[in-house]
Design a protein around this motif. Sequence first.
Motif: not given
Length: 152
Positions: A83-85, A124-128
């Motif tokens: 996972t990355d952002s 991801t929920r954070e935008g990544g």
Amino acid sequence: MADHLEASVTLPSDPASVSAARTYVVGTLAEWGLPPDTEVSDTVRLIVSELATNAVQHTFGQSPTFTVDLELDRDEWLRIGVTDSHPRFPRRLPAAVQQDNGRGLVIIRWLTAECGGRLRIRPTREGGKTISIELPWAAPVQPVTTVVRQEP
């Protein structure tokens, strides 16, 4: 073995972290019963190298770290996710003969399919994003021992 095992490491988005990710994954899988000198371990090592390299090279400094997650479910499925952002998903590039990079995801997809697994890319929920593979677990259930019988 347990019904569910998990492990995770977060590393800086730096080229040296690719080796650290490989070492972490192979070491963890050895603890879970997959010997590091097997063909499956070599395949996983290459997949992790490609996933980590993508997280370092293709985030353009917008993801200061990446995370490698491992899950083993019921001694049946191994999941590895990176996972990355960075918000951009990988793109399939044209197959140009002169191209020096851009084939990592093709390699990952091919190796995963060859092992009977699958590849997923999800936001991801954070935008990544997380790029993950799922492989059938191939570790021996018990160590193989050789019994030598002697004639009476």
